[in-house]
Every structure is written in C-alpha cells, then in structure tokens.
Design a protein around this motif. Structure first.
Motif, short mmCIF file in Angstrom:
data_model
loop_
_atom_site.label_atom_id
_atom_site.label_comp_id
_atom_site.label_asym_id
_atom_site.label_seq_id
_atom_site.Cartn_x
_atom_site.Cartn_y
_atom_site.Cartn_z
N LYS A 75 38.42 29.99 35.46
CA LYS A 75 38.16 30.74 36.68
C LYS A 75 38.49 29.95 37.94
CE LYS A 75 34.35 33.73 35.03
NZ LYS A 75 34.36 33.40 33.60
N GLY A 134 32.57 37.80 34.40
CA GLY A 134 33.96 37.56 34.07
C GLY A 134 34.89 38.69 34.43
N GLU A 170 40.36 34.60 32.77
CA GLU A 170 38.90 34.45 32.87
C GLU A 170 38.41 33.27 32.05
OE1 GLU A 170 34.81 34.81 31.53
OE2 GLU A 170 36.56 35.16 30.26
#
Length: 413
Positions: free
Chosen positions: A106, A205, A283
C-alpha cells in the motif's frame, strides 16, 4: 484486502501489543494510553532521537526462542545513524530472503498516486466517480482520491470473495485463486457504505484496490510498470516486484512458508504456501527484501520520491475517530486515526513516534518502521503458521526493542 482474518490479526496486536508494551515499559496497561515523557504536556510535542548503537544483545534475544510453536522462521534488520544489526532464526532463512510484503504494498501504491498528484495528472480532491465512472454504485456519495489514501472513504470492506471462511484450510485449498481488481471492488461495494466519507478512518484494502485502478486509468499503463519505472528502478530495488497475476512463485532466496491445516480426521498438518496467488495486487501482492524495504523507506522519508507538498501528506494524519478496527488502538492516540496518505504512525512506550507499515499474507508477517529523522529503522519478516495473529507478541517485542534507547528532545518550533 481487509478480511475477517486480518481483523483478528489486528485485534490480537492491539491486545497483546499493549500488554507486552506495558511489561517492557514497567507500567500498568491502562496507563499506556497516557504514557508520555516526563515533564511534557503532550506526546505530540516530543520527538525521540535514537542515539548510539542498537542494543545488539537485546535484539538477538528477540530471536533466541525461535523457531517456536506457530513461527517457523524470522529475519530482522535494524539500522540508523548508530550502526546496523541483522539476524535470522529458523532453518532455511537466508539473510537476503525475499518475502511477500502484504499490505506494505500500500505504501508503494500511495507513493505512485502522490507522484501523479504532483504531476497534476490527478487531484487528491477529485473523486473516484470522476476518474473511474461506474466503478462505485450510483447511490454512493462522492469519494475523493485523498480519502482512499488515508482510509477515510467510508467504502465497505471486502466481501467473502477472497477470504472464504477465513481459515487456514480454506486458504490452503484456494491459494492459487485470483480475481481481477474490478471483481474484488464489485464484491465489496455490493454492501452499503460504512460511514460518510471524511468523517472517520477505517483501514480498508478496498481503498487501495481502487487506488491501483486509478493509477492504471490515469497513466494508461499497468500498476506493475508504474512501480518499476517510478520507484524500483530509480532506487535500485532489485528484489522488489509486482508479480504477474499467474506467477505463484517466490523468486530468489527465500524462507519456506506454511500454514497448519486441520484435516477431516482432526489431525493438524503443515501445508506449504510459499507459492500462492500474488493478487491482492496493489493492495498486498508485492515481493521485496529487508534491504530493499530499508532503502525504499529511507528514500521516501528523505523526500527523494515526492516534492514537499506531497511529502507533507505522508505525515498528515486526519483528525477523525478510528472506526471499527484495532489498527490504531495502541498508545496515546488510541481511538483516533493513525494513518496518513500512505503511512501508519505509532507512538511506542518510550515516546518514540515511528512511521511505516505492516503487512501480512498467509505464511508471512512483515513490517517496516522508522523514526521520521531516520535515526533508527527496522524491517522484519516472520513466518507464522496460523492466521489467528498469535505471532504478534513477538512482532511487538521486535519493534519495541529495535527502537529502545534514546534521548528525548523538544521538536523544533
């Protein structure tokens, strides 16, 4: 992506981390939320500069009881101005191991988005509906790009598409499965919004799946190519990759990863999951090494990857409450947001404020954290065999020991 498994992992971290931190700091657990350096009215008014060398004996002690029940291996790399220390535990854990970094991905995604904002190719105040029309239901309110990055979007968490029943058995049976980002988002947004955008923070996410799709729409190129050309290649991150969707292998030297699965006969058996689908994608699907993550975090905090305006976003945590998750429930900011547009902030029992990110995939639990001035930084990767978060007391011990010893100085200004 946010799953029931990860919710339990963070719940365990909040509880076990607080208890262990209380033991290390010599304070009662309820006092942790109020722990501040003596003579200071606010923890936010103090920066901790970590002088001297890392405590090598204490760091070695964090690995002395490994492997153990539920953890087959570990590697830790600690660095800073006072020198470096590294160590491994468990058979077949090379010091230069590659590992699946999970949600540390991320940070790479957020960095690319912030670069695009600096290039005026997108606006952090622009909406998902503007850039990706039709992705979100028409009934949803406007969600901004910035709200994706700091998890204040209010978008619902993931559905059951990628998590099944959240057990080791389910994952072992489905470890090669993958879904497109659009499928994952569609599965999630079949649910109602969690809260009005901008009013709270919930680590999720789905925000990063949408951000990855945004990168591809704005650039016209793959997310993997953008990470390679914007971050990995300029920094010489030779171990850092965004794998192709069908590439289940973990290239280069690496530790084996496994999960303990209960069979129909009730017997627990260890199943190798080193090869697994890399498609949590932007993610959580990236692969890296401790040396690469150290270099990436150093470059990021030094401002090598972002201009000043976007660099400031990395340290701007929104003033909103934490919503229905345990990510931000440790230390003096408990109950409040702890994520900026890319990083997580935590205040440790000794008063040190650290910035970074954790990540987890079945068989892997990793993290990278540093003080803002880079006087101390740590990268770790553990190989847990369960999905309950039982390894997090060890994680907390590694992190707090890595940032132990230091002098406190008032922040300039």
């Amino acid at each position: 992506m946010k799953t029931p498994v990860r919710e339990r992992r963070w719940s365990t971290l909040a509880v076990s981390g607080a208890l262990l931190a209380a033991g290390i700091a010599g304070i009662a657990t309820p006092a942790l939320a109020d722990a501040r350096p003596a003579g200071d009215a606010s923890s936010a008014a103090v920066a901790v500069r970590l002088a001297g060398q890392p405590d090598r004996a204490a760091l070695a002690g964090t690995l002395a009881d490994l492997p153990s029940e539920g953890i087959t291996g570990a590697l830790v790399r600690v660095g800073g101005r006072g020198g470096q220390w590294s160590g491994t535990a468990g058979a077949g854990v090379p010091a230069d191991a590659r590992f699946r970094i999970g949600s540390i991905s991320k940070v790479f995604t957020a960095t690319v988005v912030l670069q695009l904002a600096a290039e005026r190719r997108l606006d952090l105040d622009g909406t998902v509906q503007q850039y990706l029309p039709g992705l979100l239901p028409a009934s949803y309110p406007p969600v901004t790009v910035g709200q994706l990055l700091d998890h204040t979007s209010g978008l619902p968490g993931g559905g059951g598409l990628t998590s099944g029943d959240g057990t080791e058995s389910w994952f072992a049976a489905h470890k090669a499965d993958s879904w497109t980002p659009a499928q994952v988002v569609a599965d999630a947004v079949a649910q109602p919004m969690g809260f009005a955008p901008g009013t709270a923070q919930q680590y999720n996410g789905i925000n990063t799946f949408v951000a990855g799709l945004l990168v591809e729409k704005v650039t016209g190129r793959s997310f993997a190519r953008e990470v390679q050309t914007r971050i990995a290649r300029p920094l010489g991150l030779h171990d850092t990759v965004v794998p192709d969707r069908d590439d289940l292998a973990l290239p280069g030297p690496h530790a084996p990863a496994s999960v303990d699965v209960t069979g129909p006969d009730g017997v627990r058996r260890r199943v190798d999951v080193t090869e697994q689908s890399p498609w949590p994608w932007a993610e959580g699907g990236m692969i890296s090494s401790a040396a690469d993550l150290d270099r990436f975090m150093t470059a990021l905090l030094r401002g090598r990857l972002l201009p000043p305006a976007q660099q400031a976003e990395l340290f701007d945590v929104p003033d909103v409450p934490n919503h229905r998750n345990k990510n931000c429930e440790i230390g003096p900011t408990a109950g409040h947001a702890c994520f900026s547009k890319g990083l997580m902030s935590a205040t440790l029992p000794n008063g040190a404020q650290v910035w970074g990110k954790t990540g987890s995939r079945p068989g892997y639990a990793s993290g990278v954290f540093a003080t803002r001035d880079l006087s101390r930084k740590v990268v770790y990767s553990l190989n847990p065999t369960g999905l309950s978060g039982a390894e997090f007391p060890k994680v907390w011990q590694i992190v707090t020991t890595s940032f132990d010893s230091g002098q406190e100085y008032p922040k300039a200004g």
